[in-house]
Design a protein around this motif. Structure first.
Motif, PDB file in Angstrom:
ATOM      1  N   UNK A 200       2.412  14.822   2.086  1.00  0.00           N
ATOM      2  CA  UNK A 200       1.155  15.123   1.917  1.00  0.00           C
ATOM      3  C   UNK A 200       0.604  15.431   1.131  1.00  0.00           C
ATOM      4  N   UNK A 201       1.561  15.902  -0.304  1.00  0.00           N
ATOM      5  CA  UNK A 201       0.343  16.121  -1.372  1.00  0.00           C
ATOM      6  C   UNK A 201       0.020  14.485  -1.791  1.00  0.00           C
ATOM      7  N   UNK A 202       0.968  12.825  -2.246  1.00  0.00           N
ATOM      8  CA  UNK A 202       0.801  12.209  -1.928  1.00  0.00           C
ATOM      9  C   UNK A 202      -0.651  11.825  -1.675  1.00  0.00           C
ATOM     10  N   UNK A 203      -0.891  11.866  -0.550  1.00  0.00           N
ATOM     11  CA  UNK A 203      -1.968  12.212  -0.236  1.00  0.00           C
ATOM     12  C   UNK A 203      -3.362  12.795  -0.725  1.00  0.00           C
ATOM     13  N   UNK A 204      -2.908  14.062  -0.462  1.00  0.00           N
ATOM     14  CA  UNK A 204      -4.361  14.991  -1.338  1.00  0.00           C
ATOM     15  C   UNK A 204      -4.082  14.454  -3.113  1.00  0.00           C
ATOM     16  N   UNK A 205      -3.227  13.456  -3.205  1.00  0.00           N
ATOM     17  CA  UNK A 205      -3.315  13.765  -4.835  1.00  0.00           C
ATOM     18  C   UNK A 205      -4.468  12.045  -5.001  1.00  0.00           C
ATOM     19  N   UNK A 206      -4.030  11.175  -4.120  1.00  0.00           N
ATOM     20  CA  UNK A 206      -4.507   9.662  -4.127  1.00  0.00           C
ATOM     21  C   UNK A 206      -6.019  10.288  -4.002  1.00  0.00           C
TER      22      UNK A 206
ATOM     23  N   UNK B 213      -9.726   9.295  -6.072  1.00  0.00           N
ATOM     24  CA  UNK B 213     -10.426   8.833  -6.067  1.00  0.00           C
ATOM     25  C   UNK B 213     -11.681   9.864  -6.150  1.00  0.00           C
ATOM     26  N   UNK B 214     -11.775  10.060  -5.619  1.00  0.00           N
ATOM     27  CA  UNK B 214     -13.196  11.404  -5.532  1.00  0.00           C
ATOM     28  C   UNK B 214     -13.126  11.710  -6.914  1.00  0.00           C
ATOM     29  N   UNK B 215     -12.259  12.161  -7.719  1.00  0.00           N
ATOM     30  CA  UNK B 215     -13.292  11.606  -9.412  1.00  0.00           C
ATOM     31  C   UNK B 215     -13.779  11.028  -9.894  1.00  0.00           C
ATOM     32  N   UNK B 216     -13.864   9.683  -9.026  1.00  0.00           N
ATOM     33  CA  UNK B 216     -15.363   8.556  -9.588  1.00  0.00           C
ATOM     34  C   UNK B 216     -16.856   8.678  -9.115  1.00  0.00           C
TER      35      UNK B 216
ATOM     36  N   UNK C 289       0.755  -1.387   0.241  1.00  0.00           N
ATOM     37  CA  UNK C 289      -0.294  -0.475  -0.074  1.00  0.00           C
ATOM     38  C   UNK C 289       0.975   1.329   0.201  1.00  0.00           C
ATOM     39  N   UNK C 290       1.834   1.665  -1.218  1.00  0.00           N
ATOM     40  CA  UNK C 290       2.502   2.873  -1.386  1.00  0.00           C
ATOM     41  C   UNK C 290       1.789   3.531  -1.824  1.00  0.00           C
ATOM     42  N   UNK C 291       0.047   4.348  -1.641  1.00  0.00           N
ATOM     43  CA  UNK C 291      -0.176   5.011  -2.451  1.00  0.00           C
ATOM     44  C   UNK C 291       0.242   5.460  -3.753  1.00  0.00           C
ATOM     45  N   UNK C 292       0.266   4.468  -4.637  1.00  0.00           N
ATOM     46  CA  UNK C 292       0.621   4.452  -5.936  1.00  0.00           C
ATOM     47  C   UNK C 292      -0.601   5.038  -7.061  1.00  0.00           C
ATOM     48  N   UNK C 293      -0.837   5.667  -8.078  1.00  0.00           N
ATOM     49  CA  UNK C 293      -1.720   6.345  -8.400  1.00  0.00           C
ATOM     50  C   UNK C 293      -2.492   5.170  -9.334  1.00  0.00           C
TER      51      UNK C 293
END
Length: 388
Positions: free
Chosen positions: A256-262, A266-269, A218-222
């Motif tokens: 922090x930006x990686x979590x926001x980006x993840x 998710x919220x896009x869908x 679980x690496x915050x992979x895009x």
């Protein structure tokens, strides 16, 4: 007189919890990541190989059928990974639930064995034959049967048989819970397929589980965020932190930006779907000590699996992550986002398994909860599937 079991085609509709079914020359192989996502992670030595091995272990995947059969058989080809010099993990356990109640359990025989030499990187594969699981004496009459596949070994489905017709179980509008996390979410150290904390929470909460918990990965992979974005769900959750710390892959500047980006992806869908962010459970070796984590050599000499942290606590000032650092950051991130996202929630992992729980139910390998702790975590998390 009871009829002899006859073949039941393994149709897509019979398999719950998988994102893709691969039809191979030997059977049907459930995947918990689609092929396009698997292709975006380097499948060589290191974390790419870790993910490839984890996603094909069918945590949360089950065969679900409505039938009056009193005998059900499954031919399955299992694949087990062995690390040379490390005690083998327990066999995977298949759980048969009838109308939601655990009725029988079984383990498979035969199958393939992959042996890895960590000192040389060499891998040896020993091919084996399928084994047969037989569940007899099931209650008479029409019933819903779920056969949960093991969370800790690959299971290729060769043939399903029953002594009465079987059809898919209507889902009747049941909500789908989509969860992404680490080996703890996949179910490491749980006793069987339906006793991982995620399975227990799903069964208690009356939801259909799609478990994207991947051991060590679980690496915050895009690509994982895009998979969540594109997968239908009624409630979602992400368990973030332990793998980032014990693999030492990220610093606070990137976290922090990686979590926001993840979460943005998710919220896009799923712009309005309830989404729960779960911070790390209590783990003493990494509370204030960064990774990387490794096997405890002294424990291995004694024939035990145990993990240890090798980082320097003084390096936290330079931005290295610990579980304490991650929890503080996740709490801050969720509070910031919740101001404009009313369906985003934070669950402190210490409320699921904290220091007091560790005193009573310690992590036997210093990293993963045991079966009793999985039950406790599942019971505590189930309420979040109801309230969102």
């Amino acid at each position: 007189m009871t009829s002899a079991p006859v073949g039941v085609p393994i149709a897509d509709e019979l398999v719950l919890g998988a994102l893709e079914l691969e039809r191979t020359e030997r059977g049907v192989l459930p995947h918990r990541l689609p092929a396009w996502a698997r292709a975006q992670c380097f499948d060589g030595q290191g974390e790419g190989a870790q993910l490839a091995q984890a996603e094909v272990q069918p945590a949360g995947v089950r065969l679900a059928l409505r039938t009056s059969a009193t005998r059900i058989e499954l031919d399955v080809l299992r694949t087990r990974k062995m690390i040379r010099g490390v005690p083998p993990r327990p066999d995977g356990v298949y759980d048969l639930l009838v109308d939601g109640e655990l009725t029988a359990q079984a383990t498979a025989t035969g199958g393939d064995v992959i042996t890895v030499d960590m000192t040389t990187g060499e891998t040896h594969v020993e091919r084996g034959a399928p084994g047969t699981l037989a569940f007899a004496g099931l209650p008479a009459g029409v019933k819903d049967v779920e056969l949960w596949l093991p969370h800790n070994e690959q299971a290729e489905l060769v043939e399903l048989r029953a002594d009465a017709p079987a059809r898919p179980v209507p889902r009747d509008g049941r909500r789908v819970w989509l969860h992404h996390g680490s080996s703890i979410s996949q179910g490491s150290n749980a006793a069987s397929a339906s006793s991982t904390w995620a399975a227990l929470a799903a069964i208690s909460g009356g939801v259909d589980l799609v478990n994207l918990g991947y051991s060590g990965a679980m690496m915050l992979d895009p690509f994982a965020a895009r998979v969540m974005r594109d997968t239908p769900a009624d409630v979602m959750s992400v368990e973030i932190g332990i793998n980032l710390v014990n693999a030492d892959v990220m610093r606070t500047r990137a976290f922090t930006p990686a979590v926001h980006g993840f979460l943005d992806t998710v919220r896009d869908g799923h712009p309005e779907t309830p989404l729960v962010v779960v911070s790390p459970l209590y783990c003493p070796i990494h509370e204030d000590t960064p990774g990387p984590g490794t096997f405890d050599i002294d424990a291995l000499r004694e024939g035990r699996i145990r993990f240890a942290a090798t980082g320097d606590p003084d390096d936290v000032k330079a931005g290295r992550l610990t579980l304490t650092v991650v929890r503080d950051a996740l709490r801050r991130i969720v509070e910031q986002r919740a101001a404009h996202d009313r369906n985003l929630f934070y669950v402190d992992g210490l409320d699921l398994y904290g220091p007091g729980d560790h005193d009573e139910l310690p992590l036997a390998d210093a990293l993963h909860p045991d079966d009793a702790a999985h039950h406790r975590i599942g019971q505590r998390f189930a309420k979040h599937l109801v309230t969102g």
